[in-house]
Design a protein around this motif. Sequence first.
Motif, PDB file in Angstrom:
ATOM      1  N   LYS A  34       0.905  -1.183  -0.120  1.00 35.10           N
ATOM      2  CA  LYS A  34       0.006   0.095   0.072  1.00 35.10           C
ATOM      3  C   LYS A  34       0.936   1.218   0.166  1.00 35.10           C
ATOM      4  CE  LYS A  34      -3.808   1.919   2.448  1.00 35.10           C
ATOM      5  NZ  LYS A  34      -5.025   1.435   3.468  1.00 35.10           N
ATOM      6  N   LYS A  35       1.882   1.197   0.871  1.00 38.13           N
ATOM      7  CA  LYS A  35       2.892   2.467   0.797  1.00 38.13           C
ATOM      8  C   LYS A  35       3.726   2.585  -0.312  1.00 38.13           C
ATOM      9  CE  LYS A  35       2.674   1.861   5.826  1.00 38.13           C
ATOM     10  NZ  LYS A  35       2.943   1.041   6.692  1.00 38.13           N
ATOM     11  N   GLU A  36       4.193   1.493  -0.853  1.00 40.63           N
ATOM     12  CA  GLU A  36       5.317   1.653  -1.912  1.00 40.63           C
ATOM     13  C   GLU A  36       4.639   1.855  -3.252  1.00 40.63           C
ATOM     14  OE1 GLU A  36       7.718  -2.081  -1.406  1.00 40.63           O
ATOM     15  OE2 GLU A  36       8.059  -1.635   0.314  1.00 40.63           O
ATOM     16  N   ILE A  37       3.480   1.361  -3.579  1.00 38.10           N
ATOM     17  CA  ILE A  37       2.747   1.455  -4.946  1.00 38.10           C
ATOM     18  C   ILE A  37       2.580   2.760  -5.295  1.00 38.10           C
ATOM     19  CG2 ILE A  37       0.944   0.441  -6.345  1.00 38.10           C
ATOM     20  CD1 ILE A  37       3.296  -1.784  -5.825  1.00 38.10           C
ATOM     21  N   ILE A  38       1.774   3.500  -4.297  1.00 43.40           N
ATOM     22  CA  ILE A  38       1.456   4.801  -4.690  1.00 43.40           C
ATOM     23  C   ILE A  38       2.340   5.824  -5.220  1.00 43.40           C
ATOM     24  CG2 ILE A  38       0.075   6.566  -3.576  1.00 43.40           C
ATOM     25  CD1 ILE A  38      -1.692   4.796  -2.007  1.00 43.40           C
ATOM     26  N   GLY A  39       2.311   6.287  -6.157  1.00 44.19           N
ATOM     27  CA  GLY A  39       3.229   7.260  -6.712  1.00 44.19           C
ATOM     28  C   GLY A  39       4.134   6.594  -7.855  1.00 44.19           C
ATOM     29  N   THR A  40       3.970   5.374  -7.958  1.00 45.97           N
ATOM     30  CA  THR A  40       5.133   4.659  -8.847  1.00 45.97           C
ATOM     31  C   THR A  40       4.155   4.638 -10.397  1.00 45.97           C
ATOM     32  OG1 THR A  40       3.974   2.398  -8.339  1.00 45.97           O
ATOM     33  CG2 THR A  40       5.770   3.142  -7.148  1.00 45.97           C
ATOM     34  N   LYS A  41       4.845   4.326 -11.301  1.00 43.98           N
ATOM     35  CA  LYS A  41       4.665   4.233 -12.584  1.00 43.98           C
ATOM     36  C   LYS A  41       3.820   2.813 -12.909  1.00 43.98           C
ATOM     37  CE  LYS A  41       7.282   7.308 -15.254  1.00 43.98           C
ATOM     38  NZ  LYS A  41       6.482   7.921 -16.200  1.00 43.98           N
ATOM     39  N   ARG A  42       2.868   2.697 -13.656  1.00 38.92           N
ATOM     40  CA  ARG A  42       2.139   1.716 -14.014  1.00 38.92           C
ATOM     41  C   ARG A  42       2.798   0.362 -13.963  1.00 38.92           C
ATOM     42  NH1 ARG A  42      -2.202  -0.295 -16.680  1.00 38.92           N
ATOM     43  NH2 ARG A  42      -3.433   1.307 -17.224  1.00 38.92           N
ATOM     44  N   GLU A  43       4.045   0.544 -15.192  1.00 43.76           N
ATOM     45  CA  GLU A  43       4.933  -0.611 -15.155  1.00 43.76           C
ATOM     46  C   GLU A  43       5.526  -1.202 -14.043  1.00 43.76           C
ATOM     47  OE1 GLU A  43       4.268  -3.040 -17.704  1.00 43.76           O
ATOM     48  OE2 GLU A  43       3.000  -1.399 -18.544  1.00 43.76           O
ATOM     49  N   ALA A  44       6.066  -0.313 -13.367  1.00 44.20           N
ATOM     50  CA  ALA A  44       6.476  -0.580 -12.021  1.00 44.20           C
ATOM     51  C   ALA A  44       5.650  -1.354 -10.873  1.00 44.20           C
ATOM     52  CB  ALA A  44       7.350   0.420 -11.290  1.00 44.20           C
ATOM     53  N   ALA A  45       4.529  -0.777 -10.934  1.00 43.22           N
ATOM     54  CA  ALA A  45       3.611  -1.369 -10.103  1.00 43.22           C
ATOM     55  C   ALA A  45       3.253  -2.749 -10.330  1.00 43.22           C
ATOM     56  CB  ALA A  45       2.279  -0.523  -9.992  1.00 43.22           C
ATOM     57  N   ILE A  46       3.009  -2.957 -11.760  1.00 41.61           N
ATOM     58  CA  ILE A  46       2.827  -4.316 -12.282  1.00 41.61           C
ATOM     59  C   ILE A  46       3.777  -5.412 -11.887  1.00 41.61           C
ATOM     60  CG2 ILE A  46       2.365  -5.734 -14.135  1.00 41.61           C
ATOM     61  CD1 ILE A  46       0.678  -3.489 -15.409  1.00 41.61           C
ATOM     62  N   LYS A  47       4.791  -5.036 -12.146  1.00 43.67           N
ATOM     63  CA  LYS A  47       6.300  -5.592 -11.695  1.00 43.67           C
ATOM     64  C   LYS A  47       6.215  -6.008 -10.214  1.00 43.67           C
ATOM     65  CE  LYS A  47      11.312  -6.035 -12.193  1.00 43.67           C
ATOM     66  NZ  LYS A  47      12.376  -5.538 -12.916  1.00 43.67           N
ATOM     67  N   LYS A  48       6.234  -5.199  -9.525  1.00 46.48           N
ATOM     68  CA  LYS A  48       6.127  -5.279  -8.147  1.00 46.48           C
ATOM     69  C   LYS A  48       5.138  -6.376  -7.594  1.00 46.48           C
ATOM     70  CE  LYS A  48       7.079  -3.503  -3.756  1.00 46.48           C
ATOM     71  NZ  LYS A  48       8.317  -3.932  -3.144  1.00 46.48           N
ATOM     72  N   LEU A  49       3.607  -6.134  -7.963  1.00 46.37           N
ATOM     73  CA  LEU A  49       2.654  -6.723  -7.523  1.00 46.37           C
ATOM     74  C   LEU A  49       2.836  -8.408  -8.233  1.00 46.37           C
ATOM     75  CD1 LEU A  49      -0.047  -4.277  -7.737  1.00 46.37           C
ATOM     76  CD2 LEU A  49       0.807  -5.219  -5.822  1.00 46.37           C
ATOM     77  N   SER A  50       3.501  -8.548  -9.265  1.00 44.34           N
ATOM     78  CA  SER A  50       3.499  -9.763  -9.886  1.00 44.34           C
ATOM     79  C   SER A  50       4.651 -10.622  -9.207  1.00 44.34           C
ATOM     80  CB  SER A  50       4.034  -9.638 -11.479  1.00 44.34           C
ATOM     81  OG  SER A  50       2.818  -9.063 -11.995  1.00 44.34           O
TER      82      SER A  50
END
Length: 93
Positions: free
Chosen positions: A13-29
């Motif tokens: 929740k804290k790390e994803i907000i403010g990141t770019k779409r592709e970085a968020a997908i990579k982190k969540l994957s």
Amino acid sequence: MFPLKNYYESFIKKEIIGTKREAAIKKLSNLLACHVISKNTESAIHIRYFTCNEQMQPTDKWIGTIAVKIKNDIVIETAISLPKNDDSKSFEI
């Protein structure tokens, strides 16, 4: 190892907000659970998480979904959905 809800509240929740779409997908994957992207549009991403079998393929045991709201290719909001029976506490990632 954390149950999905604790991991989401403590880190994602804290790390994803403010990141770019592709970085968020990579982190969540990269969570230690089998994932399936169930929605991937310009404004939102939904990633469903399942337990894994021996071949690291998703089983039919759903442990939660993380939804991400996107604006101008940046994550602006996240949410989590968990099974109602709260059986997810026994599944760790």
